[in-house]
Motif scaffolding. Structure first.
Motif, mmCIF file in Angstrom:
data_model
loop_
_atom_site.group_PDB
_atom_site.id
_atom_site.type_symbol
_atom_site.label_atom_id
_atom_site.label_comp_id
_atom_site.label_asym_id
_atom_site.label_seq_id
_atom_site.Cartn_x
_atom_site.Cartn_y
_atom_site.Cartn_z
ATOM 1 N N GLY A 1 49.305 15.819 17.738
ATOM 2 C CA GLY A 1 49.432 16.659 16.554
ATOM 3 C C GLY A 1 48.090 17.009 15.953
ATOM 4 N N ILE A 2 47.195 16.027 15.871
ATOM 5 C CA ILE A 2 45.855 16.271 15.334
ATOM 6 C C ILE A 2 45.127 17.317 16.170
ATOM 7 C CG2 ILE A 2 43.566 15.245 15.002
ATOM 8 C CD1 ILE A 2 44.968 12.649 14.200
ATOM 9 N N VAL A 3 45.169 17.158 17.486
ATOM 10 C CA VAL A 3 44.467 18.080 18.383
ATOM 11 C C VAL A 3 45.045 19.495 18.273
ATOM 12 C CG1 VAL A 3 43.973 18.625 20.791
ATOM 13 C CG2 VAL A 3 43.776 16.259 19.976
ATOM 14 N N VAL B 1 38.723 17.751 10.080
ATOM 15 C CA VAL B 1 37.377 17.462 10.595
ATOM 16 C C VAL B 1 37.171 18.108 11.956
ATOM 17 C CG1 VAL B 1 35.829 15.638 11.387
ATOM 18 C CG2 VAL B 1 37.162 15.309 9.294
ATOM 19 N N LEU B 2 38.113 17.882 12.875
ATOM 20 C CA LEU B 2 37.983 18.442 14.223
ATOM 21 C C LEU B 2 38.091 19.958 14.204
ATOM 22 C CD1 LEU B 2 37.694 17.980 17.251
ATOM 23 C CD2 LEU B 2 40.173 17.600 17.381
ATOM 24 N N VAL C 1 47.849 14.961 31.194
ATOM 25 C CA VAL C 1 46.739 14.000 31.055
ATOM 26 C C VAL C 1 47.251 12.598 30.720
ATOM 27 C CG1 VAL C 1 45.122 15.800 30.347
ATOM 28 C CG2 VAL C 1 46.408 14.552 28.599
ATOM 29 N N HIS C 2 48.584 12.437 30.772
ATOM 30 C CA HIS C 2 49.229 11.132 30.540
ATOM 31 C C HIS C 2 48.902 10.577 29.148
ATOM 32 C CE1 HIS C 2 50.266 11.168 34.797
ATOM 33 N NE2 HIS C 2 48.981 11.355 35.084
ATOM 34 N N LEU C 3 49.015 11.433 28.152
ATOM 35 C CA LEU C 3 48.804 11.024 26.766
ATOM 36 C C LEU C 3 50.152 10.972 26.067
ATOM 37 C CD1 LEU C 3 46.953 10.414 24.346
ATOM 38 C CD2 LEU C 3 46.800 12.880 23.945
ATOM 39 N N ASP C 4 50.511 9.806 25.552
ATOM 40 C CA ASP C 4 51.810 9.632 24.914
ATOM 41 C C ASP C 4 51.625 9.112 23.488
ATOM 42 O OD1 ASP C 4 54.513 9.553 24.513
ATOM 43 O OD2 ASP C 4 54.813 7.598 25.462
ATOM 44 N N ASN C 5 50.907 9.884 22.692
ATOM 45 C CA ASN C 5 50.678 9.535 21.296
ATOM 46 C C ASN C 5 50.897 10.789 20.451
ATOM 47 O OD1 ASN C 5 49.579 8.905 18.726
ATOM 48 N ND2 ASN C 5 48.261 7.348 19.646
ATOM 49 N N ILE D 1 52.490 23.593 19.637
ATOM 50 C CA ILE D 1 52.848 22.177 19.556
ATOM 51 C C ILE D 1 53.670 21.775 20.777
ATOM 52 C CG2 ILE D 1 54.199 20.465 18.277
ATOM 53 C CD1 ILE D 1 53.442 21.979 15.709
ATOM 54 N N TYR D 2 54.641 22.611 21.149
ATOM 55 C CA TYR D 2 55.466 22.325 22.323
ATOM 56 C C TYR D 2 54.615 22.280 23.595
ATOM 57 C CZ TYR D 2 59.964 22.782 19.934
ATOM 58 O OH TYR D 2 61.050 22.586 19.118
ATOM 59 N N ILE D 3 53.699 23.240 23.736
ATOM 60 C CA ILE D 3 52.871 23.300 24.946
ATOM 61 C C ILE D 3 51.954 22.081 25.025
ATOM 62 C CG2 ILE D 3 50.992 24.560 26.074
ATOM 63 C CD1 ILE D 3 52.283 27.145 25.079
ATOM 64 N N PHE D 4 51.307 21.740 23.915
ATOM 65 C CA PHE D 4 50.416 20.568 23.912
ATOM 66 C C PHE D 4 51.191 19.283 24.200
ATOM 67 C CE2 PHE D 4 47.069 23.154 22.119
ATOM 68 C CZ PHE D 4 45.906 22.465 22.443
ATOM 69 N N TYR D 5 52.382 19.168 23.613
ATOM 70 C CA TYR D 5 53.134 17.913 23.722
ATOM 71 C C TYR D 5 53.809 17.760 25.086
ATOM 72 C CZ TYR D 5 56.287 14.108 22.476
ATOM 73 O OH TYR D 5 56.960 12.906 22.442
#
Length: 253
Positions: free
Chosen positions: A125-127, A65-66, A116-120, A105-109
């Motif tokens: 993965g979706i983004v 979707v995104l 941005v302090h996102l730990d999900n 994936i490595y760069i985003f994670y």
């Protein structure tokens, strides 16, 4: 109508025959392998497969979707007369098409999510998958729009339609019909690419199979159901898209 129905039944029959033949060939091949089969392992760890199937489905649907939204926006920006929008979209496409998904994936994670302090992992993965697939869809949308005959644009303008109305009512609907097959292929690839998210501990199908294999050392019992479950996700998508394409073609006649 009768002829079309008969043709559909014929195709289904041929697919069943081909599928059964493939199954028989695989069974004969595996029968020659000196391996202690134990399918109770797959049943014993079915909860891992079910949870992995659910997570893969959630991640794939979210990314599809995104990614489609990003792709449409990117494609429209690519053909836009706004230089800034066009160049930003071009940079986005070249950046994400020119680098491996694993690296993204490595760069985003490890970089962007940490900043941005996102730990999900699932959201990350979706983004990541959405941005990756969106870059390819952007090029498909751009090519679809540019494939429309210029004479239709001139005819639309002669009737008093603005550029935005021409794009909305004349160009984009036709381009959408033309890009359905390649976009579907991209969606199927995206579902299979979700297996890479196991490296950031997303409990999807591949991660489940890896855990089962590492625990039981039953490689075939872990990975053969994995292949079947991925097919269970990708085939309905291809089938529904074919029906949608046929329906849109019949309406345009």
């Amino acid at each position: 109508m009768m002829e079309r129905s008969g043709g559909s039944y014929g195709r289904i029959l041929v697919r069943l025959c081909v599928g059964l033949t493939a199954v028989v060939v695989l069974v004969l091949l595996f029968a020659g392998i000196d391996y202690p089969w134990n399918w109770r392992v797959s049943l014993q760890y079915r909860e891992l497969f079910i949870r992995g199937f659910y997570n893969t489905l959630v991640v794939s649907v979210g990314a599809i979707v995104l990614g489609f939204i990003l792709g449409v926006l990117g494609g429209l920006a690519r053909v836009s007369r706004n230089i800034v929008a066009s160049e930003v979209a071009t940079l986005y496409v070249e950046l994400f098409r020119g680098t491996p998904l694993l690296v993204q994936i490595y760069i985003f994670y490890f970089c962007i999510a940490a900043a941005v302090h996102l730990d999900n992992p699932k959201v990350i993965g979706i983004v990541t998958l959405a941005f990756f697939s969106g870059a390819y869809i952007s090029e498909m949308v751009r090519a679809g729009i540019e494939s429309i005959d210029k004479g239709q644009l001139e005819a639309a303008k002669s009737t008093g339609l603005s550029d935005r109305q021409t794009m909305r009512y004349i160009v984009f609907p036709q381009a959408l019909r033309r890009i359905i097959p390649p976009v579907t292929g991209q969606f199927v690839s995206l579902i299979k690419d979700s297996s890479l998210l196991s490296i950031i501990s997303v409990r999807e199908l591949t991660k489940a199979a890896e855990v089962i294999n590492a625990t039981t050392y039953k490689t075939f019992e872990a990975y053969l159901p994995l292949a079947g479950l991925y097919l269970l996700i990708t085939y309905p998508l291809s089938y529904l898209t074919q029906r949608l394409e046929a329906k849109m073609d019949s309406r345009s006649r």
